[in-house]
Design a protein around this motif. Structure first.
Motif, PDB file in Angstrom:
ATOM      1  N   MET A  26       2.342  13.820   7.709  1.00  0.00           N
ATOM      2  CA  MET A  26       2.300  13.298   6.357  1.00  0.00           C
ATOM      3  C   MET A  26       3.686  12.807   5.972  1.00  0.00           C
ATOM      4  N   LYS A  27       3.696  11.818   5.107  1.00  0.00           N
ATOM      5  CA  LYS A  27       4.954  11.257   4.624  1.00  0.00           C
ATOM      6  C   LYS A  27       4.914  11.133   3.109  1.00  0.00           C
ATOM      7  N   LYS A  28       6.076  11.352   2.498  1.00  0.00           N
ATOM      8  CA  LYS A  28       6.232  11.115   1.069  1.00  0.00           C
ATOM      9  C   LYS A  28       6.862   9.741   0.910  1.00  0.00           C
ATOM     10  N   ILE A  29       6.249   8.917   0.090  1.00  0.00           N
ATOM     11  CA  ILE A  29       6.762   7.589  -0.199  1.00  0.00           C
ATOM     12  C   ILE A  29       7.183   7.565  -1.654  1.00  0.00           C
ATOM     13  N   GLU A  30       8.429   7.206  -1.882  1.00  0.00           N
ATOM     14  CA  GLU A  30       8.939   7.034  -3.236  1.00  0.00           C
ATOM     15  C   GLU A  30       9.366   5.582  -3.378  1.00  0.00           C
ATOM     16  N   ALA A  31       8.856   4.923  -4.390  1.00  0.00           N
ATOM     17  CA  ALA A  31       9.183   3.530  -4.624  1.00  0.00           C
ATOM     18  C   ALA A  31       9.708   3.370  -6.042  1.00  0.00           C
ATOM     19  N   ILE A  32      10.802   2.653  -6.168  1.00  0.00           N
ATOM     20  CA  ILE A  32      11.354   2.320  -7.468  1.00  0.00           C
ATOM     21  C   ILE A  32      11.143   0.820  -7.644  1.00  0.00           C
ATOM     22  N   ILE A  33      10.331   0.454  -8.636  1.00  0.00           N
ATOM     23  CA  ILE A  33       9.919  -0.943  -8.797  1.00  0.00           C
ATOM     24  C   ILE A  33      10.160  -1.404 -10.229  1.00  0.00           C
ATOM     25  N   ARG A  34      10.026  -2.703 -10.436  1.00  0.00           N
ATOM     26  CA  ARG A  34      10.095  -3.262 -11.785  1.00  0.00           C
ATOM     27  C   ARG A  34       8.907  -2.753 -12.596  1.00  0.00           C
ATOM     28  N   LYS A  35       9.143  -2.423 -13.855  1.00  0.00           N
ATOM     29  CA  LYS A  35       8.047  -1.977 -14.718  1.00  0.00           C
ATOM     30  C   LYS A  35       6.988  -3.062 -14.861  1.00  0.00           C
ATOM     31  N   SER A  36       7.411  -4.314 -14.827  1.00  0.00           N
ATOM     32  CA  SER A  36       6.467  -5.424 -14.987  1.00  0.00           C
ATOM     33  C   SER A  36       5.515  -5.563 -13.807  1.00  0.00           C
ATOM     34  N   LYS A  37       5.843  -4.951 -12.676  1.00  0.00           N
ATOM     35  CA  LYS A  37       4.999  -5.031 -11.483  1.00  0.00           C
ATOM     36  C   LYS A  37       4.111  -3.799 -11.297  1.00  0.00           C
ATOM     37  N   PHE A  38       4.261  -2.810 -12.176  1.00  0.00           N
ATOM     38  CA  PHE A  38       3.566  -1.541 -11.982  1.00  0.00           C
ATOM     39  C   PHE A  38       2.046  -1.677 -11.938  1.00  0.00           C
ATOM     40  N   ASP A  39       1.450  -2.380 -12.895  1.00  0.00           N
ATOM     41  CA  ASP A  39      -0.013  -2.484 -12.923  1.00  0.00           C
ATOM     42  C   ASP A  39      -0.559  -3.146 -11.664  1.00  0.00           C
ATOM     43  N   GLU A  40       0.140  -4.164 -11.175  1.00  0.00           N
ATOM     44  CA  GLU A  40      -0.292  -4.821  -9.944  1.00  0.00           C
ATOM     45  C   GLU A  40      -0.187  -3.883  -8.746  1.00  0.00           C
ATOM     46  N   VAL A  41       0.908  -3.131  -8.677  1.00  0.00           N
ATOM     47  CA  VAL A  41       1.102  -2.191  -7.571  1.00  0.00           C
ATOM     48  C   VAL A  41       0.055  -1.088  -7.631  1.00  0.00           C
ATOM     49  N   LYS A  42      -0.207  -0.577  -8.831  1.00  0.00           N
ATOM     50  CA  LYS A  42      -1.207   0.483  -9.002  1.00  0.00           C
ATOM     51  C   LYS A  42      -2.574   0.019  -8.504  1.00  0.00           C
ATOM     52  N   LYS A  43      -2.978  -1.162  -8.909  1.00  0.00           N
ATOM     53  CA  LYS A  43      -4.265  -1.707  -8.478  1.00  0.00           C
ATOM     54  C   LYS A  43      -4.309  -1.890  -6.957  1.00  0.00           C
ATOM     55  N   ALA A  44      -3.249  -2.425  -6.389  1.00  0.00           N
ATOM     56  CA  ALA A  44      -3.196  -2.647  -4.945  1.00  0.00           C
ATOM     57  C   ALA A  44      -3.226  -1.334  -4.172  1.00  0.00           C
ATOM     58  N   LEU A  45      -2.557  -0.305  -4.678  1.00  0.00           N
ATOM     59  CA  LEU A  45      -2.587   0.996  -4.005  1.00  0.00           C
ATOM     60  C   LEU A  45      -3.992   1.578  -4.018  1.00  0.00           C
ATOM     61  N   HIS A  46      -4.692   1.468  -5.139  1.00  0.00           N
ATOM     62  CA  HIS A  46      -6.070   1.962  -5.199  1.00  0.00           C
ATOM     63  C   HIS A  46      -6.961   1.207  -4.217  1.00  0.00           C
ATOM     64  N   GLU A  47      -6.715  -0.084  -4.043  1.00  0.00           N
ATOM     65  CA  GLU A  47      -7.491  -0.881  -3.087  1.00  0.00           C
ATOM     66  C   GLU A  47      -7.199  -0.499  -1.638  1.00  0.00           C
ATOM     67  N   THR A  48      -6.040   0.110  -1.392  1.00  0.00           N
ATOM     68  CA  THR A  48      -5.711   0.566  -0.031  1.00  0.00           C
ATOM     69  C   THR A  48      -6.003   2.055   0.146  1.00  0.00           C
ATOM     70  N   GLU A  49      -6.856   2.580  -0.720  1.00  0.00           N
ATOM     71  CA  GLU A  49      -7.349   3.952  -0.632  1.00  0.00           C
ATOM     72  C   GLU A  49      -6.321   5.020  -0.951  1.00  0.00           C
ATOM     73  N   VAL A  50      -5.275   4.665  -1.673  1.00  0.00           N
ATOM     74  CA  VAL A  50      -4.373   5.665  -2.235  1.00  0.00           C
ATOM     75  C   VAL A  50      -4.994   6.061  -3.558  1.00  0.00           C
ATOM     76  N   ILE A  51      -5.485   7.295  -3.638  1.00  0.00           N
ATOM     77  CA  ILE A  51      -6.253   7.681  -4.820  1.00  0.00           C
ATOM     78  C   ILE A  51      -5.448   8.468  -5.853  1.00  0.00           C
ATOM     79  N   PHE A  52      -4.278   8.953  -5.453  1.00  0.00           N
ATOM     80  CA  PHE A  52      -3.484   9.731  -6.395  1.00  0.00           C
ATOM     81  C   PHE A  52      -2.007   9.494  -6.137  1.00  0.00           C
ATOM     82  N   PHE A  53      -1.270   9.286  -7.217  1.00  0.00           N
ATOM     83  CA  PHE A  53       0.182   9.260  -7.135  1.00  0.00           C
ATOM     84  C   PHE A  53       0.739   9.589  -8.509  1.00  0.00           C
TER      85      PHE A  53
END
Length: 112
Positions: free
Chosen positions: A1-28
């Motif tokens: 298992m790996k821990k991934i920490e990402a620091i991103i622009r706040k303006s990109k958060f909703d897009e990243v959240k949606k994309a993560l859910h589409e790649t089967e990341v269900i919790f963060f």
């Protein structure tokens, strides 16, 4: 298992959240953070100069199984990208063990 920490622009958060859910990341988890960058020059907006060294960002933290690391990182890289200074950083580190408190499952079974 790996821990991934990402620091991103706040303006990109909703897009990243949606994309993560589409790649089967269900919790963060996520929270708003402020960092200090390397950019030495400020910006002028409507005649007012302001510093860009203190940067408002959103930090995302998640744990994925080893086989999901590459896909998860590539998703964040693709979706959070703008091509401008301040797009963010991604850090990947090992996780020795994970437990689900409710069911006492451990390892990758605790991630789903």
């Amino acid at each position: 298992m790996k821990k991934i920490e990402a620091i991103i622009r706040k303006s990109k958060f909703d897009e990243v959240k949606k994309a993560l859910h589409e790649t089967e990341v269900i919790f963060f988890t996520y929270w708003d953070v402020t960092g200090v960058g390397n950019e030495k020059q400020g910006h002028v907006y409507r005649g007012v100069s302001y510093s860009t060294s203190d940067i408002q960002r959103r930090k995302i933290s998640l744990v994925v199984s080893n086989h999901n690391v590459k896909r998860t990182v590539e998703t964040i890289l693709k979706v959070a990208y703008t091509g401008s200074v301040g797009d963010g950083k991604i850090f990947v580190s090992p996780v020795e063990e994970a437990y689900r408190i409710r069911t006492k499952e451990k390892g990758t079974d605790s991630l789903s």
